[in-house]
Design a protein around this motif. Structure first.
Motif, PDB file in Angstrom:
ATOM      1  N   ILE A 294      33.008  18.755 -54.262  1.00 27.13           N
ATOM      2  CA  ILE A 294      33.108  19.546 -53.025  1.00 27.13           C
ATOM      3  C   ILE A 294      33.166  18.610 -51.832  1.00 27.13           C
ATOM      4  N   ARG A 295      32.315  17.583 -51.828  1.00 30.49           N
ATOM      5  CA  ARG A 295      32.273  16.640 -50.695  1.00 30.49           C
ATOM      6  C   ARG A 295      33.579  15.874 -50.554  1.00 30.49           C
ATOM      7  N   TYR A 296      34.227  15.607 -51.713  1.00 29.54           N
ATOM      8  CA  TYR A 296      35.476  14.847 -51.671  1.00 29.54           C
ATOM      9  C   TYR A 296      36.712  15.745 -51.559  1.00 29.54           C
ATOM     10  N   GLY A 297      36.510  17.035 -51.414  1.00 24.12           N
ATOM     11  CA  GLY A 297      37.627  17.961 -51.253  1.00 24.12           C
ATOM     12  C   GLY A 297      38.407  18.226 -52.517  1.00 24.12           C
ATOM     13  N   LEU A 298      37.801  17.947 -53.678  1.00 25.43           N
ATOM     14  CA  LEU A 298      38.483  18.135 -54.944  1.00 25.43           C
ATOM     15  C   LEU A 298      38.176  19.482 -55.578  1.00 25.43           C
ATOM     16  N   MET A 299      37.225  20.232 -54.961  1.00 25.50           N
ATOM     17  CA  MET A 299      36.832  21.521 -55.501  1.00 25.50           C
ATOM     18  C   MET A 299      36.299  22.362 -54.354  1.00 25.50           C
ATOM     19  N   THR A 300      36.644  23.639 -54.347  1.00 24.25           N
ATOM     20  CA  THR A 300      36.128  24.512 -53.288  1.00 24.25           C
ATOM     21  C   THR A 300      34.725  25.006 -53.665  1.00 24.25           C
ATOM     22  N   ARG A 301      33.989  25.492 -52.667  1.00 26.80           N
ATOM     23  CA  ARG A 301      32.650  26.038 -52.925  1.00 26.80           C
ATOM     24  C   ARG A 301      32.734  27.221 -53.878  1.00 26.80           C
ATOM     25  N   GLU A 302      33.760  28.078 -53.716  1.00 24.96           N
ATOM     26  CA  GLU A 302      33.912  29.239 -54.588  1.00 24.96           C
ATOM     27  C   GLU A 302      34.163  28.789 -56.030  1.00 24.96           C
ATOM     28  N   GLU A 303      35.005  27.766 -56.212  1.00 24.25           N
ATOM     29  CA  GLU A 303      35.266  27.257 -57.559  1.00 24.25           C
ATOM     30  C   GLU A 303      33.997  26.671 -58.183  1.00 24.25           C
ATOM     31  N   PHE A 304      33.223  25.971 -57.354  1.00 23.22           N
ATOM     32  CA  PHE A 304      31.972  25.385 -57.852  1.00 23.22           C
ATOM     33  C   PHE A 304      30.983  26.474 -58.279  1.00 23.22           C
ATOM     34  N   ASN A 305      30.853  27.514 -57.463  1.00 21.61           N
ATOM     35  CA  ASN A 305      29.923  28.600 -57.797  1.00 21.61           C
ATOM     36  C   ASN A 305      30.311  29.282 -59.097  1.00 21.61           C
ATOM     37  N   THR A 306      31.615  29.478 -59.305  1.00 17.34           N
ATOM     38  CA  THR A 306      32.092  30.089 -60.545  1.00 17.34           C
ATOM     39  C   THR A 306      31.780  29.187 -61.740  1.00 17.34           C
ATOM     40  N   TRP A 307      32.042  27.875 -61.539  1.00 18.10           N
ATOM     41  CA  TRP A 307      31.763  26.922 -62.617  1.00 18.10           C
ATOM     42  C   TRP A 307      30.270  26.880 -62.946  1.00 18.10           C
ATOM     43  N   SER A 308      29.415  26.790 -61.930  1.00 18.78           N
ATOM     44  CA  SER A 308      27.977  26.644 -62.160  1.00 18.78           C
ATOM     45  C   SER A 308      27.383  27.883 -62.833  1.00 18.78           C
ATOM     46  N   GLN A 309      27.917  29.055 -62.506  1.00 17.81           N
ATOM     47  CA  GLN A 309      27.438  30.273 -63.154  1.00 17.81           C
ATOM     48  C   GLN A 309      27.731  30.245 -64.652  1.00 17.81           C
ATOM     49  N   GLU A 310      28.940  29.825 -65.002  1.00 22.48           N
ATOM     50  CA  GLU A 310      29.313  29.727 -66.403  1.00 22.48           C
ATOM     51  C   GLU A 310      28.543  28.591 -67.090  1.00 22.48           C
ATOM     52  N   ALA A 311      28.321  27.491 -66.359  1.00 24.65           N
ATOM     53  CA  ALA A 311      27.600  26.352 -66.928  1.00 24.65           C
ATOM     54  C   ALA A 311      26.148  26.735 -67.253  1.00 24.65           C
ATOM     55  N   ARG A 312      25.510  27.513 -66.390  1.00 28.29           N
ATOM     56  CA  ARG A 312      24.127  27.935 -66.640  1.00 28.29           C
ATOM     57  C   ARG A 312      24.046  28.832 -67.870  1.00 28.29           C
ATOM     58  N   ARG A 313      25.060  29.718 -68.008  1.00 26.23           N
ATOM     59  CA  ARG A 313      25.066  30.618 -69.155  1.00 26.23           C
ATOM     60  C   ARG A 313      25.197  29.818 -70.449  1.00 26.23           C
ATOM     61  N   LYS A 314      26.123  28.848 -70.469  1.00 25.86           N
ATOM     62  CA  LYS A 314      26.308  28.022 -71.664  1.00 25.86           C
ATOM     63  C   LYS A 314      25.092  27.124 -71.913  1.00 25.86           C
ATOM     64  N   ARG A 315      24.463  26.640 -70.825  1.00 31.92           N
ATOM     65  CA  ARG A 315      23.243  25.832 -70.968  1.00 31.92           C
ATOM     66  C   ARG A 315      22.159  26.631 -71.672  1.00 31.92           C
ATOM     67  N   ASP A 316      21.952  27.859 -71.226  1.00 27.24           N
ATOM     68  CA  ASP A 316      20.916  28.705 -71.833  1.00 27.24           C
ATOM     69  C   ASP A 316      21.240  29.018 -73.293  1.00 27.24           C
ATOM     70  N   ASP A 317      22.527  29.203 -73.585  1.00 24.15           N
ATOM     71  CA  ASP A 317      22.933  29.454 -74.974  1.00 24.15           C
ATOM     72  C   ASP A 317      22.642  28.227 -75.841  1.00 24.15           C
ATOM     73  N   CYS A 318      22.876  27.055 -75.272  1.00 19.99           N
ATOM     74  CA  CYS A 318      22.638  25.821 -76.013  1.00 19.99           C
ATOM     75  C   CYS A 318      21.150  25.629 -76.278  1.00 19.99           C
ATOM     76  N   VAL A 319      20.302  25.870 -75.259  1.00 16.03           N
ATOM     77  CA  VAL A 319      18.850  25.756 -75.425  1.00 16.03           C
ATOM     78  C   VAL A 319      18.364  26.743 -76.477  1.00 16.03           C
ATOM     79  N   ALA A 320      18.964  27.938 -76.512  1.00 16.67           N
ATOM     80  CA  ALA A 320      18.562  28.976 -77.469  1.00 16.67           C
ATOM     81  C   ALA A 320      19.150  28.755 -78.857  1.00 16.67           C
TER      82      ALA A 320
END
Length: 338
Positions: A294-320
């Motif tokens: 985001i700081r380097y202009g390679l990703m928008t805040r909206e794209e990051f939020n979408t990615w992080s939401q999916e990343a958290r879901r997969k993280r929790d699946d991995c822990v489980a």
């Protein structure tokens, strides 16, 4: 004493029939009487003894008698709060009021004797805590106690004196009260414990006035029950355990908090284990890398939020265990930029 608790009382007996009154009844986790005694600040003894002598002098002179007895009461209560092992000392201090009411001589001889005894006892019990009670697994503690004592005696080692005799006066066996904390004169009104449902259970009971009887009875009971000491991983103090337990934290209240070591320690342990979880480590690594885009202009805040939401879901699946670590890492790195 049952399998998990030990009970202590201070009682007074009036001359009238049936006139035995409980002044203090408290129940503690098993092991508390001696483990708390290890950490009591006995350097306070001389100052308290001086205060007691001053109070008794004023009482003999008839000066503000009620106030002086309240001062004695506060000193007795101080030691009770330090450890149940000080019950004989607290009783000896408060017994001065009974002597006064009965016209008997007031004095500090027994109080001074007990203070000397406790001062000599503390390093002995600390030695036993470190060299006997801090055992890693259940075993026949009685056999080991006498074996260690005999071995040191045969060597003529000074440490032999730390192994106290396990003798005490008459013990009765019968029903005793359980679940009766609170509402006795010795209770701290500001920290009143609610009375639970009172139950009877059967146990050995020692009616003791001598500190030696009290201490040696408790010590013998601990040894007979194969009780061991463990160092709390939160406060660093000993606490009692029995059986094949994995307890790592004690039930002491943390200074200035309403939480116990067990509550806070378990929370910290949970958080530590979470931080050590490989899936969480990989998630944090990738999170920082994506946030930097985001700081380097390679990703928008909206794209990051979408990615992080999916990343958290997969993280929790991995822990489980629903997603393998390899698959999770591969997904995190699937959009890695060169």
């Amino acid at each position: 004493m049952d399998s998990v608790t030990e009970c202590f009382e201070i009682r007074t007996e009036a001359k009238t029939p049936g006139g035995i009154f409980t002044l203090y009844h408290k129940e503690y986790p098993i092991g508390t009487a001696l483990t708390e005694f290890l950490y009591a600040d006995l350097k306070v003894f001389p100052a308290h003894l001086g205060n007691i002598k001053t109070c008794l002098k004023e009482i003999r002179a008839g000066n503000d008698v009620d106030t002086q007895f309240l001062q004695l009461f506060s000193i007795a209560l101080y030691w009770l709060r330090c450890s149940p092992a000080f019950a004989p000392l607290a009783a000896s201090i408060q017994r001065q009021q009974l002597y006064y009411e009965q016209g008997k001589r007031l004095g500090t001889d027994e109080i001074e004797r007990q203070m000397t005894y406790y001062t000599e006892l503390q390093p002995k019990l600390l030695y036993l805590a470190e060299n006997f009670f801090e055992a890693s697994k259940p075993e026949n503690m009685t056999a080991r106690y006498f074996a260690q004592r005999q071995a040191l005696g045969e060597k003529g080692a000074a440490e032999w004196n730390n192994y106290l005799p396990l003798s005490y006066r008459e013990v009765s066996y019968g029903p005793v009260m359980k679940g009766a904390n609170g509402f006795f004169p010795y209770d701290d009104i500001l920290n009143e414990e609610q009375r639970n449902d009172i139950q009877d259970f059967f146990a050995d009971t020692l009616d003791a006035e001598r500190a030696e009887d009290f201490t040696q009875f408790i010590l013998a009971e601990y040894i007979r029950r194969d009780l061991r000491f463990r160092v709390c991983k939160f406060c660093g103090r000993y606490f009692g355990i029995m059986g094949n337990t994995r307890l790592e934290f004690c039930d002491r209240l943390i200074d200035g908090s309403t939480k116990t070591c067990k509550e806070m320690g378990s929370l910290r342990l949970y958080e530590k284990r979470k931080l050590e979880e490989p899936a969480i480590k990989e998630y944090k690594r990738s999170y920082k890398a994506h946030n930097a885009r985001i700081r380097y202009g390679l990703m928008t805040r909206e794209e990051f939020n979408t990615w992080s939401q999916e990343a958290r879901r997969k993280r929790d699946d991995c822990v489980a265990g629903k997603l393998s670590l390899e698959e999770f890492v591969a997904w995190l790195d699937s959009d890695r930029q060169s």
